[in-house]
Design an enzyme around this catalytic site. Structure first.
Site, PDB file in Angstrom:
ATOM      1  N   ASP A 277      55.670 -15.805  17.677  1.00 23.60           N
ATOM      2  CA  ASP A 277      56.621 -15.551  16.592  1.00 23.60           C
ATOM      3  C   ASP A 277      57.305 -14.227  16.933  1.00 23.60           C
ATOM      4  O   ASP A 277      56.835 -13.488  17.789  1.00 23.60           O
ATOM      5  CB  ASP A 277      55.915 -15.461  15.223  1.00 23.60           C
ATOM      6  CG  ASP A 277      56.850 -15.777  14.061  1.00 23.60           C
ATOM      7  OD1 ASP A 277      56.755 -16.880  13.501  1.00 23.60           O
ATOM      8  OD2 ASP A 277      57.688 -14.915  13.723  1.00 23.60           O
ATOM      9  N   ASP A 321      58.726 -25.264  14.751  1.00 28.38           N
ATOM     10  CA  ASP A 321      58.783 -25.359  13.283  1.00 28.38           C
ATOM     11  C   ASP A 321      59.782 -24.276  12.859  1.00 28.38           C
ATOM     12  O   ASP A 321      59.400 -23.174  12.483  1.00 28.38           O
ATOM     13  CB  ASP A 321      57.375 -25.100  12.717  1.00 28.38           C
ATOM     14  CG  ASP A 321      57.312 -25.274  11.211  1.00 28.38           C
ATOM     15  OD1 ASP A 321      58.191 -25.956  10.658  1.00 28.38           O
ATOM     16  OD2 ASP A 321      56.384 -24.718  10.589  1.00 28.38           O
ATOM     17  N   CYS A 374      61.965 -27.670   7.037  1.00 36.25           N
ATOM     18  CA  CYS A 374      61.743 -28.168   5.670  1.00 36.25           C
ATOM     19  C   CYS A 374      63.066 -28.058   4.918  1.00 36.25           C
ATOM     20  O   CYS A 374      63.123 -27.564   3.806  1.00 36.25           O
ATOM     21  CB  CYS A 374      60.607 -27.414   4.979  1.00 36.25           C
ATOM     22  SG  CYS A 374      60.811 -25.640   4.967  1.00 36.25           S
TER      23      CYS A 374
END
Ligand code: SAM
Length: 434
Positions: A277, A321, A374
């Site tokens: 990340d 993601d 999402c």
């Protein structure tokens, strides 16, 4: 709590807190959950019952903001409980969410002069009519409950009316059982503590919990790493990845590790996962969660300090993601409906394409690449996939069974809040040609 003086004092104190946090979130555009945590950290006098009332009222205010914005004062009132407009907006949303059977809520209805008779239970059209009758708002539409720009972002054939009905429901909580099932005591502990639990019929480790009465994070089985709080839609991503024990995976945007732990569980802790990340503090959370779950096959790396994809030793599987507008979590985070913009989707689409481009070389020949968001936005989903396939002829979409229905997906998974009562999710599974 029938003492009128006590009810009055509570109403005053709650309304002050609600107004302070509400207008702070509106102005700063900071997430509501973050502002709530900060407020309660600085105001220790509020007990768990107070905190619940204040938090639920705020979630309701943002959930129904599109219908009550013309009732509420534009800026924070000096004394919230003496402001009729503020009390009217507050009691309206408590009624719309059926949270009005409470002495403090009744006090607000008296302050606002609102009759709480005949509050509709679930039907959105009946709720709209009730608002028209009691607040004189005759022109309300269901689409007022989402911002205009959002409608433009949706796929052409999208059922917006159905989504809005779902968005107005209070979300349940989903947990994911973790580790060997025969050693997992979570279900027993949840039953002993009287939780209403609903295991998913196909995804056996997914359990829905409606109205948890006890903080789940206090349970022994949580502290022992035997479950994680994770929405069903996020959990289903594990079935798009299909990671197997002994493989090597790269979780590119690992954040605090929700998906890393999911992959590790699917791999039964065998093989290796590299979790990266650009935000180091999130990776620190991931390490704590991995320790709690006793997963020892996870390595974390700050992408800002390391060169991105490992071309020398590419992975069996890579999961992106991606950071996204999170419109698929609006049921859980209703404040985000009013702080996100179309520009966010546009800017995020550029970032998403860039991350995917940089991650692709990390996939070995015959390996798997999964892209997920999402978000509902075509720009962040379908268009990213289309452009990636155009510019990467060595990848193709690979079919996998829909985790919730077992029907073929053609490589593209779309999950909506209905009928499973969860967040939304988009995922594409690519295979690299050999
Ligand atoms: C959707 S969140 C990930 C959630 C996480 N996978 C989980 O399940 O808990 C997206 C993450 O992407 C990270 N991110 C943003 N830009 C990035 C970049 N250029 N490269 C890698 N990660 C990035 C953010 O810090 C954030 O943690």
């Amino acid at each position: 709590m029938n003492n009128p003086k006590l009810i009055q004092a509570r109403a005053r104190s709650y309304s002050e807190a609600i107004a302070q946090i509400f207008y702070e979130v509106r102005e700063s555009r900071n997430p509501l959950d973050q502002e709530l945590r900060r407020f309660f950290r600085n105001n220790k006098k509020y007990g768990s019952r107070d905190r619940r009332f204040i938090a639920e009222s705020l979630y309701s205010l943002f959930r129904w903001f599109g219908w009550v914005q013309d009732i509420l004062p534009i800026s924070a009132p000096d004394v919230a409980c003496e402001n009729k407009k503020f009390c009217s907006g507050l009691i309206a949303v408590l009624c719309l969410d059926n949270l009005h059977i409470d002495p403090v809520a009744e006090h607000f209805s008296q302050l606002a002069g609102v009759n709480m008779q005949g509050v509709p239970k679930t039907d959105l059209d009946e709720k709209r009519q009730w608002m028209g009758k009691h607040f004189g708002l005759k022109q309300l539409k269901n689409t007022d409950l989402v911002p205009d720009w959002f409608v433009e972002e949706l796929p052409k054939d999208f059922n917006l009316e159905e989504l809005i009905i779902d968005l107005q429901k209070r979300p349940p909580m989903w947990i994911r059982l973790q580790g060997p099932q025969n050693k997992n005591n979570t279900l027993r502990e949840l039953k002993e503590r009287d939780f209403d639990i609903y295991p998913h019929s196909i995804m056996k480790k997914a359990i829905k919990i409606v109205n948890p009465r006890v903080n789940l994070y206090e349970l022994k089985s949580f502290r022992d790493g035997q479950f994680e709080v994770q929405d069903l839609a996020s959990q289903s991503l594990g079935f798009a990845c299909q990671a197997e024990g002994g493989q090597r995976w790269w979780d590119v945007c690992a954040g605090a590790g929700g998906k890393t732990l999911l992959l590790a569980d699917h791999m039964e802790s065998k093989g290796g996962i590299t979790s990266t990340d650009i935000r180091e503090w999130k990776l620190d959370d991931l390490k704590k969660r991995a320790r709690r779950a006793r997963f020892s096959n996870i390595t974390t790396k700050n992408l800002k300090k390391t060169r991105s994809a490992s071309k020398k030793r590419p992975y069996d599987g890579v999961l992106v993601d991606a950071p996204c507008s999170c419109t698929g979590t609006w049921r859980r985070n209703p404040d985000a409906r009013w702080s996100s913009t179309a520009k966010d989707c546009e800017e995020l689409a550029t970032i998403q394409a860039d991350i995917l481009e940089k991650s692709a070389p990390g996939v070995k020949a015959d390996g798997v690449l999964v892209y997920a968001t999402c978000s509902f936005s075509v720009r962040e989903n379908e268009e990213i996939v289309e452009n990636f396939l155009k510019t990467h002829p060595d990848f193709y979409l690979e079919d996998f069974p829909h985790p919730l229905t077992l029907k073929p997906t053609g490589g593209i998974l779309r999950i909506s809040p209905s009928p499973e009562d969860c967040d939304a999710m988009f995922a594409a599974r690519f295979r690299r040609k050999n």
